[in-house]
Write a protein that holds these residues in place. Sequence first.
Motif, PDB file in Angstrom:
ATOM      1  N   LEU A  40     -12.618   5.106   0.853  1.00 10.19           N
ATOM      2  CA  LEU A  40     -12.776   4.560   2.201  1.00 10.19           C
ATOM      3  C   LEU A  40     -11.565   3.704   2.563  1.00 10.19           C
ATOM      4  O   LEU A  40     -11.021   3.809   3.670  1.00 10.19           O
ATOM      5  CB  LEU A  40     -14.063   3.749   2.278  1.00 10.19           C
ATOM      6  CG  LEU A  40     -14.428   3.114   3.624  1.00 10.19           C
ATOM      7  CD1 LEU A  40     -15.942   3.000   3.760  1.00 10.19           C
ATOM      8  CD2 LEU A  40     -13.822   1.711   3.772  1.00 10.19           C
ATOM      9  N   LEU A  41     -11.135   2.851   1.622  1.00 16.19           N
ATOM     10  CA  LEU A  41      -9.972   2.004   1.874  1.00 16.19           C
ATOM     11  C   LEU A  41      -8.721   2.840   2.093  1.00 16.19           C
ATOM     12  O   LEU A  41      -7.866   2.501   2.921  1.00 16.19           O
ATOM     13  CB  LEU A  41      -9.764   1.035   0.715  1.00 16.19           C
ATOM     14  CG  LEU A  41     -10.725  -0.148   0.609  1.00 16.19           C
ATOM     15  CD1 LEU A  41     -10.359  -1.022  -0.580  1.00 16.19           C
ATOM     16  CD2 LEU A  41     -10.732  -0.976   1.886  1.00 16.19           C
ATOM     17  N   GLU A  42      -8.606   3.930   1.358  1.00 17.42           N
ATOM     18  CA  GLU A  42      -7.446   4.805   1.516  1.00 17.42           C
ATOM     19  C   GLU A  42      -7.409   5.407   2.917  1.00 17.42           C
ATOM     20  O   GLU A  42      -6.346   5.452   3.563  1.00 17.42           O
ATOM     21  CB  GLU A  42      -7.494   5.916   0.462  1.00 17.42           C
ATOM     22  CG  GLU A  42      -6.304   6.859   0.487  1.00 17.42           C
ATOM     23  CD  GLU A  42      -5.000   6.179   0.124  1.00 17.42           C
ATOM     24  OE1 GLU A  42      -3.941   6.664   0.591  1.00 17.42           O
ATOM     25  OE2 GLU A  42      -5.027   5.158  -0.606  1.00 17.42           O
ATOM     26  N   GLU A  43      -8.572   5.856   3.403  1.00 22.90           N
ATOM     27  CA  GLU A  43      -8.634   6.395   4.762  1.00 22.90           C
ATOM     28  C   GLU A  43      -8.334   5.303   5.795  1.00 22.90           C
ATOM     29  O   GLU A  43      -7.650   5.540   6.791  1.00 22.90           O
ATOM     30  CB  GLU A  43     -10.016   6.993   5.032  1.00 22.90           C
ATOM     31  CG  GLU A  43     -10.302   8.298   4.312  1.00 22.90           C
ATOM     32  CD  GLU A  43      -9.485   9.467   4.858  1.00 22.90           C
ATOM     33  OE1 GLU A  43      -8.860   9.324   5.940  1.00 22.90           O
ATOM     34  OE2 GLU A  43      -9.474  10.516   4.204  1.00 22.90           O
ATOM     35  N   LEU A  44      -8.832   4.102   5.542  1.00 22.81           N
ATOM     36  CA  LEU A  44      -8.599   2.990   6.464  1.00 22.81           C
ATOM     37  C   LEU A  44      -7.109   2.670   6.548  1.00 22.81           C
ATOM     38  O   LEU A  44      -6.545   2.534   7.640  1.00 22.81           O
ATOM     39  CB  LEU A  44      -9.390   1.764   6.004  1.00 22.81           C
ATOM     40  CG  LEU A  44      -9.210   0.477   6.821  1.00 22.81           C
ATOM     41  CD1 LEU A  44      -9.710   0.680   8.243  1.00 22.81           C
ATOM     42  CD2 LEU A  44      -9.961  -0.679   6.160  1.00 22.81           C
ATOM     43  N   SER A  66       0.846  -1.190   0.000  1.00 21.41           N
ATOM     44  CA  SER A  66       0.000   0.000   0.000  1.00 21.41           C
ATOM     45  C   SER A  66       0.882   1.240   0.000  1.00 21.41           C
ATOM     46  O   SER A  66       1.903   1.296   0.688  1.00 21.41           O
ATOM     47  CB  SER A  66      -0.914   0.008   1.226  1.00 21.41           C
ATOM     48  OG  SER A  66      -1.623   1.230   1.308  1.00 21.41           O
ATOM     49  N   ASP A  67       0.480   2.210  -0.806  1.00 21.98           N
ATOM     50  CA  ASP A  67       1.218   3.471  -0.856  1.00 21.98           C
ATOM     51  C   ASP A  67       0.715   4.448   0.205  1.00 21.98           C
ATOM     52  O   ASP A  67       1.216   5.567   0.311  1.00 21.98           O
ATOM     53  CB  ASP A  67       1.066   4.120  -2.245  1.00 21.98           C
ATOM     54  CG  ASP A  67       1.686   3.263  -3.348  1.00 21.98           C
ATOM     55  OD1 ASP A  67       2.688   2.580  -3.052  1.00 21.98           O
ATOM     56  OD2 ASP A  67       1.177   3.282  -4.479  1.00 21.98           O
ATOM     57  N   SER A  68      -0.271   4.022   0.982  1.00 16.26           N
ATOM     58  CA  SER A  68      -0.856   4.906   1.996  1.00 16.26           C
ATOM     59  C   SER A  68       0.157   5.212   3.099  1.00 16.26           C
ATOM     60  O   SER A  68       0.880   4.326   3.556  1.00 16.26           O
ATOM     61  CB  SER A  68      -2.100   4.268   2.612  1.00 16.26           C
ATOM     62  OG  SER A  68      -3.053   3.966   1.620  1.00 16.26           O
ATOM     63  N   ILE A  81      -7.031  -7.201   7.350  1.00 15.60           N
ATOM     64  CA  ILE A  81      -6.388  -7.608   6.099  1.00 15.60           C
ATOM     65  C   ILE A  81      -5.624  -6.444   5.487  1.00 15.60           C
ATOM     66  O   ILE A  81      -4.696  -6.637   4.687  1.00 15.60           O
ATOM     67  CB  ILE A  81      -7.436  -8.162   5.101  1.00 15.60           C
ATOM     68  CG1 ILE A  81      -6.773  -9.099   4.071  1.00 15.60           C
ATOM     69  CG2 ILE A  81      -8.170  -7.042   4.387  1.00 15.60           C
ATOM     70  CD1 ILE A  81      -6.378 -10.427   4.610  1.00 15.60           C
ATOM     71  N   ASN A  82      -5.988  -5.214   5.887  1.00 18.40           N
ATOM     72  CA  ASN A  82      -5.283  -4.016   5.424  1.00 18.40           C
ATOM     73  C   ASN A  82      -4.246  -3.538   6.437  1.00 18.40           C
ATOM     74  O   ASN A  82      -3.786  -2.395   6.384  1.00 18.40           O
ATOM     75  CB  ASN A  82      -6.287  -2.904   5.135  1.00 18.40           C
ATOM     76  CG  ASN A  82      -7.009  -3.103   3.817  1.00 18.40           C
ATOM     77  OD1 ASN A  82      -6.447  -2.870   2.753  1.00 18.40           O
ATOM     78  ND2 ASN A  82      -8.259  -3.545   3.881  1.00 18.40           N
ATOM     79  N   ASN A  83      -3.890  -4.430   7.363  1.00 15.15           N
ATOM     80  CA  ASN A  83      -2.846  -4.167   8.364  1.00 15.15           C
ATOM     81  C   ASN A  83      -3.187  -3.008   9.299  1.00 15.15           C
ATOM     82  O   ASN A  83      -2.297  -2.255   9.718  1.00 15.15           O
ATOM     83  CB  ASN A  83      -1.502  -3.906   7.673  1.00 15.15           C
ATOM     84  CG  ASN A  83      -0.942  -5.140   7.005  1.00 15.15           C
ATOM     85  OD1 ASN A  83      -0.774  -6.169   7.654  1.00 15.15           O
ATOM     86  ND2 ASN A  83      -0.684  -5.059   5.714  1.00 15.15           N
ATOM     87  N   VAL A  84      -4.464  -2.871   9.633  1.00 15.66           N
ATOM     88  CA  VAL A  84      -4.902  -1.855  10.581  1.00 15.66           C
ATOM     89  C   VAL A  84      -5.434  -2.568  11.826  1.00 15.66           C
ATOM     90  O   VAL A  84      -6.415  -3.322  11.732  1.00 15.66           O
ATOM     91  CB  VAL A  84      -5.999  -0.956   9.984  1.00 15.66           C
ATOM     92  CG1 VAL A  84      -6.430   0.104  11.000  1.00 15.66           C
ATOM     93  CG2 VAL A  84      -5.506  -0.294   8.706  1.00 15.66           C
ATOM     94  N   PRO A  85      -4.821  -2.380  12.990  1.00 15.93           N
ATOM     95  CA  PRO A  85      -5.299  -3.012  14.224  1.00 15.93           C
ATOM     96  C   PRO A  85      -6.731  -2.580  14.545  1.00 15.93           C
ATOM     97  O   PRO A  85      -7.185  -1.514  14.127  1.00 15.93           O
ATOM     98  CB  PRO A  85      -4.314  -2.500  15.278  1.00 15.93           C
ATOM     99  CG  PRO A  85      -3.102  -2.095  14.519  1.00 15.93           C
ATOM    100  CD  PRO A  85      -3.597  -1.587  13.204  1.00 15.93           C
TER     101      PRO A  85
END
Length: 331
Positions: free
Chosen positions: A230-234, A164-166, A263-267
């Motif tokens: 939404l995914l970008e903010e997440l 992810s580039d986020s 799955i997006n590595n956000v606790p």
Amino acid sequence: MVDILIGVNRAPLEKRAVDIRLREFESILKNELVFCNFGKVLEDEHYVIKNFNRYFLFGDFILFLLRRRKDIDNIHLYNGHTPVVILVFLLSCLLNRKMIYHYVEHRGSFESKGAYHRINNYLIDKVLQKLPIKFIVISHGLRELVDSKDWFYLPPIFSRIKSSDSVVKNQFIYIDGGGYTHNLELVINQFNLYVENGGSAQLVIISSDKIINHNSNYIRFLSDVPYESLLEELRSSRLSIVVLNDTLKDKYRFPNKIGESLINNVPVLTQTIGDIYGLVGDKEGVLFCEQQSMHEMMLSLEDKEIIIDEEIIKIFENKTYYQDLNNWLLE
């Protein structure tokens, strides 16, 4: 060979959670999955169903099933209306194909809007289980309601992102599906306590509900957000807040937001309600606390980085279930 999946009205592709679950389900099937609903057979625009009755399938749809009969392995149903269940069960018997019911919510835990819904919810939760069909269940709570021994457990699943580039910001995120005003107010109140006690992060709230009494210096409110945004903010968040209540509804459901965050590595910060605690236990990546203690847990993360345990990510990764699901469908 193909599997047929029947929805209702505009579902699939009606709500984000439904859309994502069915898209990911399709991604791990060996067979082609043909989506059907009461408006059209999505595979072929020619097969248009007349708007005769929203709860029954007629005309061209029946002809479509008969035309593809030799190609069909299974008939899946993602629908909570008893008349539809009965009709699809009869169709599966007529075509001599297995019917698989996707059991994703406890109907009795929803507020009844009238006599039809009360009767329907009872039949779905109590009588449907007696039919000689197969079940895909989203939670162990729903599994306990199923009499059939022929079931498959499939929590919310997602495709793992390679990278992810986020850029992770000093922000928490709360994604509200709408209709959970109590949860929304709780999150705002707990976050305000976090800020009052020295917390430095901001809170991003994505919701369709009106927000009141929030500190605009620390809370950013977004609505009508496209899914990719939404995914970008997440992915830019340090923590995802998911509120679970001690109710039948939350006991039996499994919010997409939990698996989607992990799955997006956000606790995730949540409560020990439903399946999640039993699945992850004390592995790092999911934080559990009482609702009124969430601000304290947020404060404890001020200078702490959480690395999500790989075993947790695998629970929500679609390819984890690929082989077992397809073997089960062939049984």
